[in-house]
Motif scaffolding. Structure first.
Motif, mmCIF file in Angstrom:
data_model
loop_
_atom_site.group_PDB
_atom_site.id
_atom_site.type_symbol
_atom_site.label_atom_id
_atom_site.label_comp_id
_atom_site.label_asym_id
_atom_site.label_seq_id
_atom_site.Cartn_x
_atom_site.Cartn_y
_atom_site.Cartn_z
ATOM 1 N N UNK A 130 0.035 15.792 7.977
ATOM 2 C CA UNK A 130 -1.160 15.226 7.098
ATOM 3 C C UNK A 130 -0.566 13.641 6.738
ATOM 4 N N UNK A 131 0.588 13.410 6.759
ATOM 5 C CA UNK A 131 1.072 12.398 6.505
ATOM 6 C C UNK A 131 0.986 11.367 7.719
ATOM 7 N N UNK A 191 0.638 -1.212 -0.085
ATOM 8 C CA UNK A 191 -0.014 0.002 0.009
ATOM 9 C C UNK A 191 0.959 1.065 0.136
ATOM 10 N N UNK A 192 1.947 1.366 0.865
ATOM 11 C CA UNK A 192 2.598 2.264 0.957
ATOM 12 C C UNK A 192 3.460 2.604 -0.522
ATOM 13 N N UNK A 228 -6.898 9.815 -5.760
ATOM 14 C CA UNK A 228 -6.294 9.410 -4.437
ATOM 15 C C UNK A 228 -6.156 10.670 -3.317
ATOM 16 N N UNK A 229 -6.204 11.815 -4.193
ATOM 17 C CA UNK A 229 -6.047 13.004 -3.262
ATOM 18 C C UNK A 229 -7.752 13.239 -2.718
ATOM 19 N N UNK A 257 3.125 5.968 -2.645
ATOM 20 C CA UNK A 257 4.014 6.770 -3.122
ATOM 21 C C UNK A 257 3.934 7.296 -4.488
ATOM 22 N N UNK A 258 3.799 6.245 -5.154
ATOM 23 C CA UNK A 258 3.642 6.589 -6.791
ATOM 24 C C UNK A 258 2.489 7.467 -7.103
ATOM 25 N N UNK A 259 1.141 7.368 -6.326
ATOM 26 C CA UNK A 259 -0.033 7.849 -6.708
ATOM 27 C C UNK A 259 -0.575 8.947 -6.013
ATOM 28 N N UNK A 260 0.279 9.546 -4.954
ATOM 29 C CA UNK A 260 -0.410 10.572 -3.982
ATOM 30 C C UNK A 260 -1.191 11.641 -4.836
#
Lengths: 185, 187
Positions: free
Chosen positions: B46-47, A93-94, A106-107, A98-101
């Motif tokens: 936020x993170x 998931x992380x 996703x936002x 990381x790639x799609x934030x």
């Protein structure tokens, strides 16, 4: 072989339990019984110990059962077993996040998830407060005033000093030990 | 503790979180917040909230989920291995010692008192984190409504946290599609 069975049993527990250590305890009990590791009384003892020793409750319980069944290697097998599913799933998931934030979908999802999580920490706070300060019920008469003092004291120290949570917790522990141990309260 | 190497720093900081967390993953959040957000600036607030959300909504041990997430976020797979091993090290050592030597560990009045102090203090610690993260995240009416609704649902109804977070994600997506311009203007 028994090491692999320990590993596999705890791997299953880690993979299929939501809600952390407390939610895993009934299942851990079942596994402990399957291995003939302990009686009901001993398990109650384990639950008590797992909650009062440092570290995550699930990891503590896994180490305890594994160690009782097969010594140090048993403890390692059970603990790695319970930890590994978490590790694999979260790493996936992380990596995805990381790639799609920055992707709009996703936002948007996190626009909703973040405030929901604040609410969730709020309800967790209520649970923790109930257990520590209102174990007799939510009322003024049943309030543990000494505990409330520790709680408010901690809050003030966090805001007004640079001590940080670890030193403050050590202080709370020492003060509690002195007050109880010498029978002052 | 000042360590140059990021991997050893991850390992030892998470070892510290494991060592000073008593009573489960939630008690760890204030420690992680203080070190990773305030002191080391490894994460934004936020993170940190994202980390809590993901740790709670995936199966498994919450503390390990959080360790893996932060380790991966900072240093990829190797980082997540360091942080995860760090967080389980104290449990492994301490529990084995307890089984060997201290079966009636919890019944000593000094230990009982220390635990009472720590658990009560922890209520204040989580409250501090809640206020701090809330101030950062709850900036508009949408956020407040979502937070209050999720609080009420989890506190009063017997609904799993996983569903509440999924619901939050869907409503967030819906909001971002309806108020597209507003989302863009916020950046």
């Amino acid at each position: 072989m028994i090491l692999f069975r320990l590993f596999a049993s705890f791997f299953q527990i880690g993979l299929f339990s939501f809600g952390g250590g407390m939610a895993m305890l009934p299942w851990i009990y079942q596994v402990a019984c399957d291995f003939g590791a302990m009686s009901k009384n001993e398990f109650a003892n384990l639950v008590g110990i797992a909650q009062v020793t440092p570290g995550p409750v699930a990891v503590n319980s896994a180490t305890y059962v594994g160690f009782t069944v097969e010594g140090v290697l048993g403890a390692l097998s059970a603990t790695l077993g319970v930890a590994l599913p978490s590790f694999i799933l979260v790493a996936i998931v992380a990596g995805f996040l990381k790639k799609n934030m920055e992707k709009p979908l996703v936002k948007g999802a996190f626009k909703g998830i973040r405030p929901v999580t604040v609410g969730l920490i709020g309800s967790a706070e209520v649970t923790v407060a109930e257990a520590a300060l209102w174990s007799g019920g939510f009322s003024i008469a049943d309030t543990n005033w000494l505990g409330l003092g520790f709680c408010i004291g901690t809050l003030i120290l966090m805001y007004k000093t640079k001590l940080g949570p670890i030193k403050i917790m050590l202080g709370c522990g020492a003060l509690g030990a002195i007050l109880y141990g010498f029978g002052i309260v | 503790m000042k360590l140059k190497n990021d991997y050893t720093s991850l390992y030892f900081n998470f070892l510290k979180f494991g060592l000073f967390t008593i009573g489960g993953g939630l008690a760890m959040i204030p420690l992680i917040e203080k070190t990773c957000v305030e002191d080391k600036h490894w994460l934004e607030e936020e993170e940190m909230v994202d980390c809590v959300a993901i740790s709670q909504s995936l199966p498994g041990v919450i503390a390990i989920n959080a360790a893996t997430y932060i380790g991966y976020h900072l240093k990829g797979l190797k980082g997540s291995i360091c942080s995860t091993l760090g967080v389980i090290t104290p449990s492994l050592i301490i529990m084995m010692l307890v089984v060997l030597f201290l079966q009636d560990f919890g019944e000593n009045p000094f230990v009982e008192g220390a635990l009472f102090g720590i658990k009560s203090g922890c209520v204040g610690l989580i409250l501090y984190t809640l206020l701090k993260l809330g101030k950062k995240i709850l900036k508009d009416a949408f956020a407040w409504i979502m937070a209050i609704a999720s609080f009420a649902i989890i506190a009063f109804l017997n609904i799993s946290v996983v569903w509440v977070i999924l619901g939050g994600a869907l409503l967030g997506i819906a909001y971002s599609l309806v108020f597209k311009e507003k989302m863009e203007a916020e950046e």
